[in-house]
Design an enzyme around this catalytic site. Structure first.
Site, mmCIF file in Angstrom:
data_model
loop_
_atom_site.group_PDB
_atom_site.id
_atom_site.type_symbol
_atom_site.label_atom_id
_atom_site.label_comp_id
_atom_site.label_asym_id
_atom_site.label_seq_id
_atom_site.Cartn_x
_atom_site.Cartn_y
_atom_site.Cartn_z
ATOM 1 N N CYS A 11 53.092 13.613 106.808
ATOM 2 C CA CYS A 11 53.289 13.097 108.169
ATOM 3 C C CYS A 11 52.035 12.349 108.619
ATOM 4 O O CYS A 11 52.119 11.287 109.236
ATOM 5 C CB CYS A 11 53.586 14.235 109.141
ATOM 6 S SG CYS A 11 55.292 14.830 109.084
ATOM 7 N N ASP A 34 50.021 8.024 94.369
ATOM 8 C CA ASP A 34 49.666 9.443 94.313
ATOM 9 C C ASP A 34 48.156 9.544 94.076
ATOM 10 O O ASP A 34 47.593 8.844 93.219
ATOM 11 C CB ASP A 34 50.432 10.127 93.177
ATOM 12 C CG ASP A 34 50.407 11.636 93.299
ATOM 13 O OD1 ASP A 34 51.482 12.232 93.400
ATOM 14 O OD2 ASP A 34 49.289 12.214 93.283
ATOM 15 N N GLY A 96 58.525 23.434 91.974
ATOM 16 C CA GLY A 96 57.260 22.726 91.827
ATOM 17 C C GLY A 96 56.861 21.889 93.027
ATOM 18 O O GLY A 96 55.894 21.136 92.957
ATOM 19 N N HIS A 103 59.541 13.633 99.170
ATOM 20 C CA HIS A 103 58.910 12.512 98.451
ATOM 21 C C HIS A 103 59.547 12.367 97.082
ATOM 22 O O HIS A 103 59.943 13.352 96.468
ATOM 23 C CB HIS A 103 57.395 12.704 98.338
ATOM 24 C CG HIS A 103 56.986 14.003 97.713
ATOM 25 N ND1 HIS A 103 56.961 15.190 98.420
ATOM 26 C CD2 HIS A 103 56.593 14.306 96.458
ATOM 27 C CE1 HIS A 103 56.570 16.157 97.629
ATOM 28 N NE2 HIS A 103 56.348 15.663 96.415
HETATM 29 P P1 5GP Z 1 54.959 17.725 94.523
HETATM 30 O O1 5GP Z 1 54.316 18.689 93.557
HETATM 31 O O2 5GP Z 1 55.093 18.326 95.912
HETATM 32 O O3 5GP Z 1 56.240 17.134 94.020
HETATM 33 O O4 5GP Z 1 53.970 16.504 94.608
HETATM 34 C C1 5GP Z 1 53.028 16.339 95.589
HETATM 35 C C2 5GP Z 1 52.152 15.182 95.159
HETATM 36 O O5 5GP Z 1 51.403 14.744 96.276
HETATM 37 C C3 5GP Z 1 51.155 15.525 94.050
HETATM 38 O O6 5GP Z 1 51.409 14.720 92.925
HETATM 39 C C4 5GP Z 1 49.792 15.247 94.698
HETATM 40 O O7 5GP Z 1 48.881 14.672 93.801
HETATM 41 C C5 5GP Z 1 50.140 14.317 95.833
HETATM 42 N N1 5GP Z 1 49.235 14.413 96.968
HETATM 43 C C6 5GP Z 1 48.863 15.572 97.607
HETATM 44 N N2 5GP Z 1 48.036 15.276 98.613
HETATM 45 C C7 5GP Z 1 47.896 13.920 98.645
HETATM 46 C C8 5GP Z 1 47.143 13.024 99.492
HETATM 47 O O8 5GP Z 1 46.443 13.408 100.426
HETATM 48 N N3 5GP Z 1 47.236 11.709 99.192
HETATM 49 C C9 5GP Z 1 48.011 11.231 98.174
HETATM 50 N N4 5GP Z 1 48.028 9.898 97.982
HETATM 51 N N5 5GP Z 1 48.720 12.042 97.358
HETATM 52 C C10 5GP Z 1 48.661 13.371 97.592
HETATM 53 ZN ZN ZN Z 2 55.757 15.785 107.053
#
Ligand code: 5GP
Ligand code: ZN
Length: 141
Positions: A11, A34, A96, A103
């Site tokens: 957000c 990412d 995961g 996203h």
């Molecule tokens: P999930 O495991 O929830 O599917 O993926 C979350 C993704 O968000 C991870 O690949 C992580 O590297 C990315 N991520 C987490 N925090 C940030 C952030 O502050 N900025 C960016 N650009 N990516 C983020």
């Molecule tokens: Zn949010």
């Protein structure tokens, strides 16, 4: 802002309170690199409003997100010269999901000497994220 969760990092990214390498945005959706590039050009597509994940998001927004993910996948093939792309989305911690804001991961895939495996060598944190973002932004125009 509607559907804003003050404890949610995505957000804050959607609201430009936290900086990210944005490659596309409109009123409803946004795409940015990412922070932890699993492969070169690893991109996240998010909705601007907070929905927890794919399973709880309205269809109209979900469709916009997948349309954008498709465009980014096409650009990864044509302009980053990826040989393949993984499009994936994790729903809930058990699957995961670490950030509870819907996203979609767009993960370009390349061949290296180990084959198509994602290796630590590809996970190079010295990548120039602004330069990658600029390439993708221009390709999406
Ligand atoms: P999930 O495991 O929830 O599917 O993926 C979350 C993704 O968000 C991870 O690949 C992580 O590297 C990315 N991520 C987490 N925090 C940030 C952030 O502050 N900025 C960016 N650009 N990516 C983020
Ligand atoms: Zn949010």
């Amino acid at each position: 802002m509607e559907n804003y969760d003050k404890n949610c990092i995505f957000c804050k990214i959607a609201n430009h309170e936290i900086k990210s390498n944005v490659i596309y945005e409109d009123d409803d959706v946004m795409a940015f690199l990412d922070i932890s590039q699993v492969t070169y050009g690893h991109t996240l597509v998010i909705c601007k409003k907070h929905y927890d994940n794919f399973l709880t998001c309205p269809k109209e927004i979900m469709n916009k997100m997948f349309n954008l993910a498709q465009r980014i996948g096409q650009v990864a093939i044509h302009d980053l010269h990826a040989l393949g792309v993984n499009i994936l989305t994790n729903c809930y911690e058990a699957a995961g999901q670490t950030v509870n804001h819907f996203h979609i991961h767009v993960i370009p895939r390349y061949k290296n000497k180990e084959g198509f495996e994602i290796t630590m060598k590809e996970n190079d944190q010295n990548l120039n994220l602004p330069a990658i973002a600029e390439t993708l932004t221009n390709s999406l125009k």
